[in-house]
Design a protein around this motif. Structure first.
Motif, short mmCIF file in Angstrom:
data_model
loop_
_atom_site.label_atom_id
_atom_site.label_comp_id
_atom_site.label_asym_id
_atom_site.label_seq_id
_atom_site.Cartn_x
_atom_site.Cartn_y
_atom_site.Cartn_z
N GLN A 79 53.88 -46.74 -104.21
CA GLN A 79 52.97 -46.95 -103.08
C GLN A 79 51.52 -46.94 -103.54
OE1 GLN A 79 54.12 -43.67 -100.60
NE2 GLN A 79 52.62 -42.26 -101.48
N ILE A 80 50.69 -47.63 -102.78
CA ILE A 80 49.25 -47.62 -102.97
C ILE A 80 48.61 -47.46 -101.59
CG2 ILE A 80 49.29 -49.06 -105.05
CD1 ILE A 80 48.41 -51.42 -103.29
N PHE A 81 47.33 -47.08 -101.57
CA PHE A 81 46.60 -46.87 -100.34
C PHE A 81 45.35 -47.76 -100.33
CE2 PHE A 81 49.02 -43.11 -101.27
CZ PHE A 81 49.52 -42.71 -100.04
N LEU A 82 45.11 -48.41 -99.21
CA LEU A 82 43.99 -49.34 -99.07
C LEU A 82 43.17 -48.97 -97.84
CD1 LEU A 82 46.03 -52.64 -99.53
CD2 LEU A 82 44.58 -51.61 -101.29
N ALA A 83 41.87 -48.75 -98.04
CA ALA A 83 40.99 -48.66 -96.88
C ALA A 83 41.05 -49.98 -96.13
CB ALA A 83 39.56 -48.36 -97.33
N MET A 84 40.74 -49.98 -94.84
CA MET A 84 40.85 -51.21 -94.05
C MET A 84 39.98 -52.32 -94.63
SD MET A 84 43.10 -50.24 -91.92
CE MET A 84 43.19 -51.53 -90.67
N SER A 85 38.78 -51.96 -95.07
CA SER A 85 37.89 -52.98 -95.66
C SER A 85 38.47 -53.50 -96.97
CB SER A 85 36.50 -52.39 -95.89
OG SER A 85 36.55 -51.24 -96.73
N THR A 86 39.11 -52.63 -97.75
CA THR A 86 39.74 -53.06 -99.00
C THR A 86 40.95 -53.93 -98.72
OG1 THR A 86 39.02 -50.97 -99.99
CG2 THR A 86 40.64 -52.26 -101.21
N ALA A 87 41.70 -53.59 -97.66
CA ALA A 87 42.85 -54.41 -97.29
C ALA A 87 42.41 -55.83 -96.93
CB ALA A 87 43.58 -53.77 -96.11
N ALA A 88 41.25 -55.95 -96.27
CA ALA A 88 40.73 -57.29 -95.94
C ALA A 88 40.36 -58.06 -97.21
CB ALA A 88 39.52 -57.15 -95.02
N GLU A 89 39.75 -57.36 -98.16
CA GLU A 89 39.41 -58.02 -99.43
C GLU A 89 40.68 -58.43 -100.18
OE1 GLU A 89 36.90 -57.04 -103.57
OE2 GLU A 89 36.95 -55.60 -101.90
N GLU A 92 53.77 -64.56 -97.29
CA GLU A 92 54.37 -63.74 -96.25
C GLU A 92 53.68 -62.37 -96.16
OE1 GLU A 92 58.76 -61.94 -94.95
OE2 GLU A 92 58.54 -63.12 -96.81
N PHE A 93 53.39 -61.80 -97.31
CA PHE A 93 52.70 -60.51 -97.35
C PHE A 93 51.29 -60.64 -96.78
CE2 PHE A 93 50.56 -56.86 -99.05
CZ PHE A 93 51.53 -55.88 -99.19
N ARG A 94 50.58 -61.71 -97.17
CA ARG A 94 49.23 -61.94 -96.66
C ARG A 94 49.23 -62.09 -95.15
NH1 ARG A 94 46.98 -67.78 -97.17
NH2 ARG A 94 48.50 -67.86 -95.46
N ASP A 95 50.19 -62.81 -94.61
CA ASP A 95 50.24 -63.03 -93.16
C ASP A 95 50.51 -61.71 -92.41
OD1 ASP A 95 49.76 -65.68 -93.64
OD2 ASP A 95 51.84 -66.34 -93.34
N ALA A 96 51.38 -60.87 -92.97
CA ALA A 96 51.66 -59.58 -92.33
C ALA A 96 50.42 -58.70 -92.36
CB ALA A 96 52.82 -58.89 -93.04
N LEU A 97 49.70 -58.72 -93.48
CA LEU A 97 48.48 -57.94 -93.60
C LEU A 97 47.42 -58.46 -92.63
CD1 LEU A 97 47.41 -55.60 -95.33
CD2 LEU A 97 46.58 -57.28 -96.98
N LEU A 138 45.35 -56.42 -89.65
CA LEU A 138 43.88 -56.40 -89.64
C LEU A 138 43.34 -57.00 -88.35
CD1 LEU A 138 43.22 -57.39 -93.36
CD2 LEU A 138 42.85 -55.15 -92.33
N ASP A 139 44.01 -58.01 -87.82
CA ASP A 139 43.59 -58.58 -86.53
C ASP A 139 43.73 -57.54 -85.42
OD1 ASP A 139 42.99 -60.99 -87.68
OD2 ASP A 139 44.87 -61.97 -87.08
#
Length: 281
Positions: free
Chosen positions: A77-87, A165-170, A174-175
């Motif tokens: 597992q990894i952890f992403l801040a919301m802003s990092t997840a957008a990047e 598929e992963f990008r679309d789920a992310l 984020l939306d």
């Protein structure tokens, strides 16, 4: 050829039991924060792997935990801040376009380190390395999270065919929840100074990726030491000091100074020997 990850894809993995995500987690480096709330979750089945994307919230803000569950039940597992997840979401588009432009795998034309394309993201004290790699088992995107001050590395490996598929789920998450990391916003209290005999005590309020804290420094002419108190335990810290003050006041009423003690239900007025200052200037 199947686009699955290699044996180097999960250095910090462990056995995962059950179908849902665990609720544990402290901060997003170690996964151990009490009073953590799960806001949403998505599960993706990509080839032989399951990926869970959990939006979580604690007093430090919102973040996304990405967990990879292999066919053998091993978990990374990894952890992403919301802003990092957008990047990361934006990088996934670039990696996917590059992957689409590649021809069929050619065992005779693979880089020595297996890397086809790399990017790096930086967030506070965390670095994320994105490497599109190829080995004898296929092509995959390895995402590694490291801590700049040291500590274990964690990583997940996403089969290249599943990047869209992963990008679309992310993107869906984020939306729904935005790219704001949350946490404390507003002006922090100014610092305070207290002089007792030949000692100076400084109380500085600060904030970092772990939250708000108070730094208490004791300063003499050739000596300086400090402790850091997380904001979540200030009330307990105050109550302990107030209890000691009350007990010493009853035992030695003429020797205890400080007047108004702070109790659980109220606050004490500043002592005349203290003064305010801006510790951030």
């Amino acid at each position: 050829m199947s686009d699955i990850g290699s044996g180097d894809e999960g250095l910090s993995s462990q056995k995962y039991h059950g179908q849902g995500m665990d609720a544990g987690g402290n901060n997003f480096d170690s996964g151990q924060q009490p009073q953590e709330q799960e806001l949403a979750t998505k599960m993706l089945q990509i080839q032989s792997k399951r990926f869970y994307l959990d939006v979580k919230q604690n007093r430090r803000g919102r973040f996304i935990k990405v967990a990879e569950i292999g066919a053998d039940g091993r978990r990374s597992q990894i952890f992403l801040a919301m802003s990092t997840a957008a990047e990361f979401r934006d990088h996934l588009s670039g990696f996917s376009d590059y992957y689409s432009s590649l021809g069929p795998p050619n065992p005779d034309n693979v880089p020595d380190d297996g890397k086809l394309k790399s990017e790096m993201m930086l967030k506070d004290n965390r670095r994320y390395y994105l490497d599109l790699k190829e080995n004898s088992r296929g092509r995959f995107l390895r995402v590694s999270q490291t801590i700049t001050r040291g500590g274990p590395r964690s990583q997940v490996a996403l089969p290249a065919q599943g990047m869209i598929e992963f990008r679309d789920a992310l993107t869906d998450l984020l939306d729904d929840f935005g790219t704001d990391d949350g946490g404390f916003k507003g002006e922090l209290p100014e610092g305070r100074h207290l002089r007792v005999d030949n000692k100076n005590f400084y109380f500085d309020i600060g904030q970092n990726n772990r939250g708000v804290y108070m730094k208490v420094s004791e300063v003499k002419s050739n000596f300086r030491t400090a402790i850091t108190v997380p904001e979540k335990c200030w009330a307990r810290f105050r109550d302990i000091l107030a209890d000691y003050t009350d007990k010493m006041g009853r035992a030695h009423p003429d020797t205890v100074q400080g007047g108004g003690t702070a109790r659980a239900g109220g606050s004490a007025a500043p002592h005349p020997d203290t003064e305010s200052f801006d510790a951030r200037t």
